[in-house]
Design a protein around this motif. Structure first.
Motif, short mmCIF file in Angstrom:
data_model
loop_
_atom_site.label_atom_id
_atom_site.label_comp_id
_atom_site.label_asym_id
_atom_site.label_seq_id
_atom_site.Cartn_x
_atom_site.Cartn_y
_atom_site.Cartn_z
N ARG A 86 7.79 1.67 46.04
CA ARG A 86 7.17 1.39 44.66
C ARG A 86 7.74 2.51 43.61
NH1 ARG A 86 1.75 0.85 43.75
NH2 ARG A 86 2.28 -1.10 42.61
N ILE A 87 8.34 2.11 42.54
CA ILE A 87 8.99 2.94 41.67
C ILE A 87 8.48 2.39 40.21
CG2 ILE A 87 10.89 4.11 40.56
CD1 ILE A 87 12.16 4.10 43.28
N ALA A 88 7.86 3.42 39.47
CA ALA A 88 7.65 3.09 38.00
C ALA A 88 7.37 4.28 36.94
CB ALA A 88 6.61 2.10 37.64
N SER A 89 8.16 4.53 35.95
CA SER A 89 8.03 5.79 35.17
C SER A 89 8.79 5.59 33.74
CB SER A 89 8.97 6.87 35.94
OG SER A 89 10.24 6.64 35.81
N GLY A 90 8.25 6.48 32.98
CA GLY A 90 8.86 6.08 31.63
C GLY A 90 7.96 6.24 30.46
N GLY A 91 8.39 6.29 29.21
CA GLY A 91 7.23 6.64 28.16
C GLY A 91 8.13 7.23 26.91
N ASN A 92 7.57 7.62 26.11
CA ASN A 92 8.34 8.30 24.86
C ASN A 92 7.85 9.83 24.78
OD1 ASN A 92 8.42 5.62 23.35
ND2 ASN A 92 6.24 5.51 23.43
N TYR A 93 9.31 10.33 24.73
CA TYR A 93 9.19 11.68 24.97
C TYR A 93 9.92 12.41 23.64
CZ TYR A 93 8.66 10.06 29.70
OH TYR A 93 7.97 9.45 30.68
N ALA A 94 9.74 13.86 23.43
CA ALA A 94 10.47 14.32 22.33
C ALA A 94 10.83 15.84 22.83
CB ALA A 94 9.75 14.38 20.98
N LEU A 95 11.89 16.29 22.12
CA LEU A 95 12.70 17.72 22.46
C LEU A 95 12.81 18.22 20.91
CD1 LEU A 95 13.90 20.02 23.73
CD2 LEU A 95 15.93 18.75 23.54
N LEU A 96 12.22 19.67 20.74
CA LEU A 96 12.66 20.29 19.23
C LEU A 96 13.21 21.37 19.33
CD1 LEU A 96 11.65 20.85 16.34
CD2 LEU A 96 9.88 22.10 17.22
N ALA A 168 19.07 23.47 26.37
CA ALA A 168 17.71 22.93 26.36
C ALA A 168 17.61 21.86 27.65
CB ALA A 168 17.35 22.65 25.06
N LEU A 169 16.48 21.70 27.95
CA LEU A 169 16.25 20.42 28.90
C LEU A 169 16.31 19.19 28.16
CD1 LEU A 169 13.81 22.04 31.44
CD2 LEU A 169 16.13 21.76 31.82
N PRO A 170 16.83 18.21 28.64
CA PRO A 170 16.84 17.07 27.80
C PRO A 170 15.61 16.29 27.96
CG PRO A 170 18.37 16.55 29.93
CD PRO A 170 17.79 17.97 29.72
N ASN A 171 15.45 15.13 27.38
CA ASN A 171 13.95 14.51 27.20
C ASN A 171 13.85 14.02 28.55
OD1 ASN A 171 12.79 14.98 24.86
ND2 ASN A 171 14.02 13.56 23.91
N GLY A 172 14.68 13.69 29.35
CA GLY A 172 14.88 12.77 30.55
C GLY A 172 14.06 13.66 31.66
N VAL A 173 14.04 14.99 31.68
CA VAL A 173 13.22 15.65 32.69
C VAL A 173 11.83 15.58 32.56
CG1 VAL A 173 12.91 17.96 31.02
CG2 VAL A 173 13.46 18.04 33.55
N ALA A 174 11.09 15.04 31.51
CA ALA A 174 9.72 14.88 31.48
C ALA A 174 9.42 13.52 32.07
CB ALA A 174 9.35 14.60 29.84
N VAL A 175 10.44 12.67 32.48
CA VAL A 175 10.03 11.33 32.92
C VAL A 175 9.23 11.50 34.28
CG1 VAL A 175 10.92 9.12 33.83
CG2 VAL A 175 11.86 9.91 31.74
N ARG A 176 9.90 12.30 35.23
CA ARG A 176 9.28 12.76 36.46
C ARG A 176 8.68 13.97 36.45
NH1 ARG A 176 13.26 11.45 41.20
NH2 ARG A 176 11.30 11.89 42.31
N GLY A 177 9.48 14.86 35.64
CA GLY A 177 8.72 16.35 35.81
C GLY A 177 7.47 16.79 35.15
N ASP A 384 18.94 12.46 37.92
CA ASP A 384 17.82 13.17 37.28
C ASP A 384 18.18 14.55 36.89
OD1 ASP A 384 15.97 11.31 38.08
OD2 ASP A 384 15.96 11.81 40.52
N VAL A 385 18.34 14.78 35.55
CA VAL A 385 19.02 15.92 35.35
C VAL A 385 17.78 17.12 34.98
CG1 VAL A 385 19.73 17.20 32.94
CG2 VAL A 385 20.30 14.80 33.40
#
Length: 566
Positions: A86-96, A168-177, A384-385
């Motif tokens: 079972r896999i589910a992830s995602g949302g709204n992320y931001a990087l400054l 910088a770490l991209p926004n995608g790292v927050a999805v699972r990290g 997964d970056v």
């Protein structure tokens, strides 16, 4: 043996992405001032990147996940077993991203030009709740350069540059990290198969729900996502080169580049050193074995090869947060230092545009080597970056050194165009590159009963797990130990029409890429063994897809473009 049913995963079709979006908002100010022989520039910039991303198992609500039928290694269930993922992830992320810089282009003399610069950068990553979970500031990046006009007439130039570059770490790292991601597996017995949809019937679980990084869908406290004083990914770069005008119609040159990785960012999922520290300093677990068994460790974003100080949440999923502070040395963690070096030498010959034609021929020798690519792991096409499997467990890094996946030792490029008339121009490009290295990834060594093992006792337990160790059927297998893929070749050609009625400012261009339609394998499946590897009972399975082509060189295609030069 592992069998798949038709609602099993496929990144392209069975794990549909959310309606993704990327937006950018920012500003930049640049100032320039001339002071004698100094051209001084400075400025500030601020950029905010917003990302909506994520994915989930297809029909997660209707079918409950993705299913794999596997053979029961004990033989107790003639029908076999079925594993649900079972896999589910995602949302709204931001990087400054914020930066300030100051540079001076100093004309030391009529033949010497020096460049001195300094850039300060700061990064802040936000999770899907809008909370910052990573901050890096005061990152000073010097830039130095020197150019020598040897003869004073620009016929021979020698130059050198050195600089430091942060990433910088991209926004995608927050999805699972740092998000509330779901990634679980569970094994069942079953009584039959529904003939209408291939779904298993009569499921009975034979084990608890498993998750390699404790991803049970619960929200994550941002304090537990990364270590204290996390350093950004950065590398140093050194360049030296020369350009020589041999005649009015011929220029030759050479350029050497050396890059070395100085800091790496990734995640680790090894609970063993954490449990040793917890048992020695806290009373939450009576023994090391109990901690390893019961602690739902979510992993941490860290700097491989360095010590780590961070907080962990010992509460059960969805219970109130209960933090414990952990402090581990690099020896406690057991990882090697990250290594990535790149060296290259480019030589060229160029005919500047005259007598209606232009041409340039390049040859580049390069070598990319070490034990890590950086923020990705392209040898298994992991997307997964900065959250690759490489640094999840120390054993994954044994024999990881060697030629990296992007090591293409030889590359040739020839480009030229001919002005047939003021309105018509034809061009061609010839490319040739040696193939990338081949590797073999599998299970760990065999136990006393001849079964392959998994020191993590977790990563390869699922039936759909691929190899994780640089061991190929019991033999250490460093990166690139299996040779190289074939050379790739491409011939492109184009034609451009710039009509006189538009004063030759309007251009219509048609280009055919890979005219000969050469098809060569550019990426292949390097995992030779897969799960389930369960120490003491099952040693995994050979993967029939080992050495299967994952990607080929781009086939022949046509591009038409229109351009207007104002």
């Amino acid at each position: 043996m592992v069998n798949q049913i038709h609602n099993y995963l496929s990144d392209a079709n069975q794990r549909p992405a959310l309606d993704g979006e990327n937006r950018t908002r920012g500003w930049r100010i640049d100032l320039e001032y001339r002071l004698g022989d100094h051209d001084i520039k400075g400025g500030f910039d601020r950029q905010m990147l917003f990302t909506t991303t994520g994915s989930a198992s297809a029909n997660l609500d209707e079918f409950g996940g993705e299913y794999l039928y596997i053979v029961d290694p004990s033989g107790a269930n003639p029908l076999g077993l079925v594993q649900r993922t079972r896999i589910a992830s995602g949302g709204n992320y931001a990087l400054l991203l914020k930066a300030a810089y100051l540079e001076d282009n100093w004309q030391v003399s009529d033949r010497w030009l020096a460049y001195i610069g300094l850039r300060n950068e700061a990064f802040t990553n936000y999770n899907n709740a809008g909370e910052p979970f990573m901050k890096q500031a005061a990152q000073w990046a010097p830039r130095l350069g020197l150019s020598w006009d040897v003869n004073g007439d620009s016929s021979l130039k020698v130059y050198a540059n050195a600089g430091r570059y942060f990433l910088a770490l991209p926004n995608g790292v927050a999805v699972r990290g740092a998000g509330g991601s779901l990634f679980t597996t569970q094994t069942f017995t079953f009584t039959g198969v529904d003939p209408t949809n291939d779904m298993p019937l009569g499921l009975t679980p034979i084990e608890p729900v498993q998750s390699a990084n404790a991803e049970f869908g619960q929200p994550r406290d941002p304090r537990t996502a990364r270590i204290k004083d996390l350093k950004s990914h950065y590398q140093d770069e050194f360049i030296v080169g020369a350009d020589k005008q041999v005649t009015d119609d011929l220029t030759v040159g050479a350029r050497a580049i050396y890059r070395v990785l100085k800091s790496q960012v990734d995640d680790t999922a090894d609970s063993r050193p954490v449990c040793r520290f917890m048992v020695a300093n806290y009373t939450d677990y009576s023994s090391y074995d109990q901690c390893v068994e019961d602690f739902t460790y979510q992993g941490i974003i860290f700097n491989p090869g360095k010590g780590a100080e961070f907080d962990v949440n010992i509460a059960a999923p969805n219970d109130p947060v209960e933090l414990r502070h952990i402090k581990l040395s690099s020896k406690d963690l057991g990882f090697p230092d990250p290594k990535r070096k790149y060296a290259s030498l480019n030589v060229y010959a160029e005919h500047p545009f005259s007598n209606n034609w232009y041409g340039r021929v390049d040859y580049t020798w390069s070598h990319s080597y070490g034990n890590t690519e950086g923020q990705v792991k392209s040898d298994i096409a992991q997307q997964d970056v900065a959250a690759s499997q490489d640094w999840d467990f120390p054993e994954f890094m044994n024999w990881a050194g060697g030629n990296l996946p992007n090591d293409r030792r030889h590359q040739f490029r020839a480009f030229g165009y001919y002005q047939l008339t003021p309105e018509w121009l034809v061009s061609t490009t010839i490319l040739a590159a040696s193939g990338r290295p081949k590797s073999c990834i599998g299970s760990w060594f065999v136990d006393e009963d001849g079964r392959y093992t998994d020191p993590s006792n977790l990563y390869m337990t699922s039936a759909n797990a691929g190899g994780a160790y640089h061991v190929c059927y019991g033999t250490p297998s460093p990166r690139g130990a299996k040779g190289n893929l074939p050379w790739t070749y491409s011939l492109d050609a184009g034609v451009t029409w710039s009509p006189a009625f538009a004063d030759h400012k309007l251009s219509f261009t048609g280009t055919v890429f890979n005219i000969l339609n050469t098809q060569r394998m550019t990426v292949y499946e390097e995992r030779a063994q897969g799960g389930p590897v369960r120490n003491g009972s099952n040693g995994g399975n050979p993967l029939a897809v080992y050495k299967r082509a994952i990607d080929y060189s781009t086939p022949r295609y046509f591009r038409f473009s229109v351009q207007y030069d104002f």
